[in-house]
Design a protein around this motif. Structure first.
Motif: not given
Ligand code: FEO
Length: 408
Positions: A193, A32, A173, A189-190, A19, A17, A176
């Motif tokens: 994106e 995100q 995103i 939530d996704y 960030h 991931n 995580d």
């Protein structure tokens, strides 16, 4: 520390991931984060499907070494050569110098262009429909040109039904810890994106995505899991997400609704946009989103333009032209091939009001299958009560035209 997740008995996610990256492709904000996915198959032979971005190389190596548990890596399948997935090829070759490479002819060509020393390896060039066995697992290769570069292929594992889908079915995103779309509330939530990823990265190539979907339809009974190079893996409700891709790539709106994008220097065009939104709501259509073009990154506007059936462009005139940021939005829509939308225009100018005619001409000259409503709201500096009729007529026209929209 290694960080892996099991996809099937024999297949592991070994990606990472990110960030730290603020702009994906140095252009799209990713507040995100994002994941770079790669996968290891443990069979009679060991196989890595793609690598990751350079920034995540060390994490990927730790993950792969953990999963291999002392075995050598024997194969690297390169589905996509873009550096967010291919940047670590050279490190794989340094660590496992006997690894055999599998890719398309164009894939190997791009690998050489990027300077990877693939010609020291055994290179296995595959094409549409070829199969290759790693033991219990046989895979077949499906070419996916322009999804989203010229060379990608997707690889279907015929034993577990895992489709290594390259950029297709990816999303922004970071994962995580999550791995599967059914572990989260994806729609809440996704989805936004995922739409922003697809429409901005691959939006221009809708017909090519359609071609891939048609090929996938031919082997749909064999696909149990979709494992993309970004974002979560799909093992349930595959058709729900495939249907989203179908809409986006056919340029069919997902929803009847109105995206109002305004360009306002001193708040007067914004005020008119808000008044229009209220009128449309009063007439029964409340699926409305209002955005200030000056402080909304264009990638978000593009995603919403793909989502909604109607787009209101409300722009001041600036140097006798379209407001520059609004022009950027129009130009992005053109570049990404957006079509099949209903457009309404609000124009403003304190003298020589030009923006409405210019936006209409730009759309007519450059975009396909756009319906521009005849009603228009023209402002001289600000919206006045005597413009009530124009405002109402435009709102009514927008609502009336909803009945002609198909979201199928
Ligand atoms: Fe995520 Fe086209 O690379």
């Amino acid at each position: 520390m290694y960080n892996v997740r099991r996809i099937t008995d024999d297949i592991w996610w070994c990606g990472a991931n990110d960030h730290r990256l603020h702009l994906f492709e140095n252009i799209h904000p990713i507040p995100q984060g994002v994941s770079y996915n790669c996968y290891v198959l443990l069979d009679e032979h060991t196989v890595l499907f793609d690598t990751v971005d350079w920034s995540a190389c060390r994490q990927m190596i730790e993950n792969i070494q953990h999963v291999l548990n002392g075995r050598p890596l024997e194969y690297l399948v390169i589905n996509h050569l873009e550096p967010d997935h291919a940047a670590c090829i050279e490190e794989i070759l340094l660590l496992w110098p006997d690894v055999k490479l599998i890719s398309t002819e164009k894939g190997f060509m791009l690998a050489r262009q990027f300077g990877f020393t693939v010609d020291n390896q055994e290179c296995i060039t595959v094409k549409e429909g070829d199969t290759y066995s790693f033991g219990k697992h046989t895979v077949t290769f499906i070419e996916a040109p322009m999804v989203h570069w010229p060379e990608p292929m997707v690889t279907l594992d015929l034993k577990d039904g895992v489709l290594f889908s390259a950029d297709a079915f990816g999303s922004f995103i970071a994962n995580d810890g999550k791995m599967f779309a059914d572990e989260v509330n994806y729609e809440r939530d996704y989805l936004d994106e995922a739409r922003r990823y697809l429409t901005n990265i691959v939006g221009k190539y809708g017909p090519h995505v359609q071609l891939l979907l048609k090929k996938a339809a031919g082997v749909l009974d064999k696909i149990k899991i979709i494992a993309p190079l970004h974002g979560l893996v799909w093992r349930k409700d595959l058709m729900w997400f495939i249907d989203k891709y179908d809409h986006w790539s056919r340029y069919v709106p997902e929803e009847k609704g109105v995206l109002i994008v305004y360009a306002s220097m001193y708040g007067n065009t914004e005020s008119a946009a808000q008044a229009l939104a209220s009128r449309i709501c009063e007439k029964g259509m409340s699926n409305i989103k209002v955005c200030d073009v000056s402080n909304t990154h264009v990638s978000y506007l593009i995603a919403d333009a793909f989502k909604y059936s109607h787009i209101v462009l409300a722009s001041v005139t600036y140097n006798l032209n379209i407001y520059p940021v609004m022009f950027d939005f129009l130009d992005e829509m053109r570049m990404l091939n957006l079509q099949n939308r209903t457009i309404a225009i609000v124009e403003n100018g304190s003298w020589a009001c030009k923006s409405g005619d210019l936006m209409q001409k730009y759309i007519e000259d450059n975009m396909k299958d756009m319906t521009i409503l005849n009603e228009r709201l023209s402002l001289a500096s600000s919206l006045k009560p005597e413009k009530e009729g124009e405002l109402d007529a435009l709102a009514q026209s927008i609502v009336d035209s909803m009945k002609d929209v198909s979201t199928k």
